[in-house]
Design a protein around this motif. Structure first.
Motif, PDB file in Angstrom:
ATOM      1  N   ASN A   8       0.834  -1.201   0.000  1.00  0.00           N
ATOM      2  CA  ASN A   8       0.000   0.000   0.000  1.00  0.00           C
ATOM      3  C   ASN A   8       0.871   1.255   0.000  1.00  0.00           C
ATOM      4  N   GLY A   9       0.719   2.063  -1.032  1.00  0.00           N
ATOM      5  CA  GLY A   9       1.429   3.346  -1.105  1.00  0.00           C
ATOM      6  C   GLY A   9       2.621   3.308  -2.046  1.00  0.00           C
ATOM      7  N   PRO A  10       2.660   4.250  -2.993  1.00  0.00           N
ATOM      8  CA  PRO A  10       3.762   4.304  -3.962  1.00  0.00           C
ATOM      9  C   PRO A  10       5.099   4.686  -3.322  1.00  0.00           C
ATOM     10  N   MET A  11       6.196   4.279  -3.971  1.00  0.00           N
ATOM     11  CA  MET A  11       7.550   4.537  -3.448  1.00  0.00           C
ATOM     12  C   MET A  11       8.021   5.950  -3.756  1.00  0.00           C
ATOM     13  N   GLY A  12       7.336   6.623  -4.682  1.00  0.00           N
ATOM     14  CA  GLY A  12       7.723   7.978  -5.052  1.00  0.00           C
ATOM     15  C   GLY A  12       6.590   8.650  -5.797  1.00  0.00           C
ATOM     16  N   VAL A  13       6.898   9.793  -6.401  1.00  0.00           N
ATOM     17  CA  VAL A  13       5.882  10.520  -7.163  1.00  0.00           C
ATOM     18  C   VAL A  13       5.768   9.831  -8.534  1.00  0.00           C
ATOM     19  N   GLY A  18      -6.031  -0.488  -2.465  1.00  0.00           N
ATOM     20  CA  GLY A  18      -6.683   0.307  -3.511  1.00  0.00           C
ATOM     21  C   GLY A  18      -6.058   1.677  -3.673  1.00  0.00           C
ATOM     22  N   GLY A  19      -6.856   2.615  -4.148  1.00  0.00           N
ATOM     23  CA  GLY A  19      -6.448   4.016  -4.274  1.00  0.00           C
ATOM     24  C   GLY A  19      -5.267   4.210  -5.201  1.00  0.00           C
ATOM     25  N   ASP A  20      -4.285   5.016  -4.737  1.00  0.00           N
ATOM     26  CA  ASP A  20      -3.123   5.384  -5.557  1.00  0.00           C
ATOM     27  C   ASP A  20      -2.297   4.180  -5.979  1.00  0.00           C
ATOM     28  N   THR A  21      -2.212   3.195  -5.115  1.00  0.00           N
ATOM     29  CA  THR A  21      -1.395   2.023  -5.425  1.00  0.00           C
ATOM     30  C   THR A  21      -2.014   1.262  -6.595  1.00  0.00           C
ATOM     31  N   ALA A  22      -3.329   1.123  -6.571  1.00  0.00           N
ATOM     32  CA  ALA A  22      -4.026   0.459  -7.678  1.00  0.00           C
ATOM     33  C   ALA A  22      -3.849   1.275  -8.962  1.00  0.00           C
ATOM     34  N   ALA A  23      -3.878   2.602  -8.830  1.00  0.00           N
ATOM     35  CA  ALA A  23      -3.694   3.480  -9.997  1.00  0.00           C
ATOM     36  C   ALA A  23      -2.301   3.276 -10.584  1.00  0.00           C
ATOM     37  N   LYS A  36      -1.294   1.992 -14.267  1.00  0.00           N
ATOM     38  CA  LYS A  36      -0.443   2.819 -15.120  1.00  0.00           C
ATOM     39  C   LYS A  36       0.668   1.984 -15.753  1.00  0.00           C
ATOM     40  N   PHE A  37       1.200   1.029 -14.983  1.00  0.00           N
ATOM     41  CA  PHE A  37       2.288   0.197 -15.513  1.00  0.00           C
ATOM     42  C   PHE A  37       1.752  -1.014 -16.277  1.00  0.00           C
ATOM     43  N   GLY A  38       0.428  -1.106 -16.400  1.00  0.00           N
ATOM     44  CA  GLY A  38      -0.178  -2.199 -17.180  1.00  0.00           C
ATOM     45  C   GLY A  38       0.007  -3.564 -16.547  1.00  0.00           C
ATOM     46  N   LEU A  39       0.089  -3.611 -15.210  1.00  0.00           N
ATOM     47  CA  LEU A  39       0.374  -4.886 -14.542  1.00  0.00           C
ATOM     48  C   LEU A  39      -0.797  -5.397 -13.692  1.00  0.00           C
ATOM     49  N   ALA A  40      -1.971  -4.801 -13.874  1.00  0.00           N
ATOM     50  CA  ALA A  40      -3.119  -5.179 -13.036  1.00  0.00           C
ATOM     51  C   ALA A  40      -3.424  -6.674 -13.133  1.00  0.00           C
ATOM     52  N   GLU A  41      -3.306  -7.231 -14.323  1.00  0.00           N
ATOM     53  CA  GLU A  41      -3.619  -8.657 -14.519  1.00  0.00           C
ATOM     54  C   GLU A  41      -2.630  -9.562 -13.788  1.00  0.00           C
ATOM     55  N   GLN A  42      -1.449  -9.030 -13.522  1.00  0.00           N
ATOM     56  CA  GLN A  42      -0.398  -9.852 -12.888  1.00  0.00           C
ATOM     57  C   GLN A  42      -0.470  -9.845 -11.364  1.00  0.00           C
ATOM     58  N   MET A  43      -1.424  -9.126 -10.794  1.00  0.00           N
ATOM     59  CA  MET A  43      -1.550  -9.110  -9.332  1.00  0.00           C
ATOM     60  C   MET A  43      -2.569 -10.165  -8.922  1.00  0.00           C
TER      61      MET A  43
END
Ligand code: AMP
Length: 407
Positions: free
Chosen positions: A328-333, A363-368, A372-379
């Motif tokens: 949960n939570g991105p590593m940077g901007v 969820g939230g920013d992490t899911a976004a 963005k990296f096109g990896l949703a299917e791989q989770m």
């Protein structure tokens, strides 16, 4: 205790009041900009229709604060739902009242009716007894499938099921899946179990850190959250974004003091807690800004905007043998190109974990970011609730789920 699921209700000919999450973004033209939440609710809705239910859907949309706002009507969402189901969907002018009761009375088996935005009534968020009673009177059975609001005791999530008799209440497939993945990770994770936490707001994640410290093998910290701990240790953070103070219910809370206390708990915990060794820094968060790598401290005049390359390598290694990961939570901007690498690396590492174990994304920013990296299917699982998944990871019981019948 496992909760009763939708398929365990006898729905034939019954009026099923279903709390869904149709809180979708709308375009200026008022059509649905992203229908993901509606598409995700389809299996639950279809299951009820196929079982012969009269399906009454209720949701909130945006923050109308108890007043009617034509820009926040659920009609566009209902229209999109009709397109997806390839059927005519009725919409109600309100969520309670004579007209709504008439519409419900005219429903046939398999019909779907979408009530108007719950939050047009102040009674929704206030969990007002009268409002809950009027909603509950519309139905024979109740289904909650809105995980994103499951941490809130509102009329539609708590007041209504509290009024309905035993044997009439179930969770839908979305909540069932959340409980399965998040619940399993917390209760009996395959090990090594690693958590990755980032983002800006430490305040949102204090409880999560405390709870996870007793459960995970490793905890990796990134994002601007790491800088609060650096300040607490007396390390330089330059101009980096630091959540130094928060105000909750009129009370100010010193986050540096909180971080100091947390560092003591981290010291005493069995879990290995890892902080960034280096940082990707710039003078400003801009795509064309000059960047540098600094660490462990950040120099005056510079801002940390992502974890640095050495940290990326360390975190990759710490995730390499993981069998369960919660992130949960991105590593940077990550929203700005040059500062996305750290978040992308975590995303790639989770995609690998998914092949041998369980990779769970809050969820939230992490899911976004994952999108963005096109990896949703791989989770393995992307939570449908940002705030809700955080509260779940804190180990807090959800009263809205406890009030549902046991299986
Ligand atoms: P949160 O809501 O706490 O999960 O924070 C998410 C946001 O954290 C994202 O919009 C990121 O851009 C932001 N973020 C992550 N790392 C940093 C950083 N080093 N400096 C500023 N913002 C950051």
């Amino acid at each position: 205790m496992a909760k009763k699921t939708l398929d365990q209700l006898a729905m034939n000919g019954k009026r099923v009041l279903m709390r869904v999450d149709f809180n979708v973004p709308l375009r200026e033209s008022l059509d649905v900009a992203d229908d993901r939440r509606i598409r995700m609710a389809l299996p639950t809705i279809q299951c009820a229709r196929n079982a012969g239910a009269k399906v009454i859907l209720m949701s909130h949309l945006g923050r109308p604060k108890g007043k009617r706002d034509p820009n926040l009507s659920l009609k566009p969402a209902a229209l999109r739902l009709g397109e997806l189901l390839e059927t005519d969907i009725r919409t109600a002018p309100d969520c309670t009242g004579k007209d709504v009761e008439k519409l419900v009375g005219a429903m046939a088996e398999g019909d779907v009716l979408v009530l108007e935005n719950l939050r047009f009534h102040a009674g929704e968020e206030a969990n007002d007894a009268k409002f809950a009673k009027a909603l509950a009177a519309l139905a024979d059975l109740y289904v909650n499938d809105a995980f994103g609001t499951a941490h809130r005791k509102h009329a539609s999530t708590y007041g209504v099921p509290a009024l309905m008799p035993k044997g009439t209440k179930a969770i839908g497939f979305l909540i069932q899946k959340e409980l399965e993945f998040l619940g399993e990770a917390l209760e009996k994770p395959e090990r090594p179990f690693v958590a990755v936490l980032g983002g800006v707001k430490v305040s949102d994640k204090i409880g999560v850190i405390e709870n996870l410290l007793g459960k995970v093998d490793r905890l990796l910290i990134g994002g601007a959250m790491a800088y609060v701990f650096m300040v607490a240790r007396g390390q330089g953070v330059g101009n980096s974004k630091v959540e130094r103070e928060v105000e909750k219910k009129g009370k100010k809370k010193d986050m540096i003091a909180v971080a100091k206390a947390l560092l003591e708990k981290i010291e005493a915990a069995d879990a290995e807690v890892v902080f960034p060794e280096d940082h990707l820094v710039a003078r400003e968060p801009a795509a064309d800004a000059e960047t540098d790598i600094q660490g462990p401290e950040i120099e005056d005049g510079w801002m940390g905007l992502d974890i640095g390359p050495e940290t990326v390598e360390i975190y990759r290694e710490k995730l390499a043998d993981a069998k369960t990961v919660v992130w949960n939570g991105p590593m940077g901007v990550f929203e700005i190109g040059p500062f996305a690498d750290g978040t992308r690396a975590i995303c790639n590492a989770l995609a690998q974990v998914d092949e041998v174990g369980t990779a769970i994304v809050g969820g939230g920013d992490t899911a976004a970011a994952v999108d963005k990296f096109g990896l949703a299917e791989q989770m393995t699982h992307i939570s449908t609730g940002g705030g809700a998944s955080l509260e779940f990871l804190e180990g807090k019981p959800f009263e809205t789920i406890e009030i549902i019948d046991d299986a």
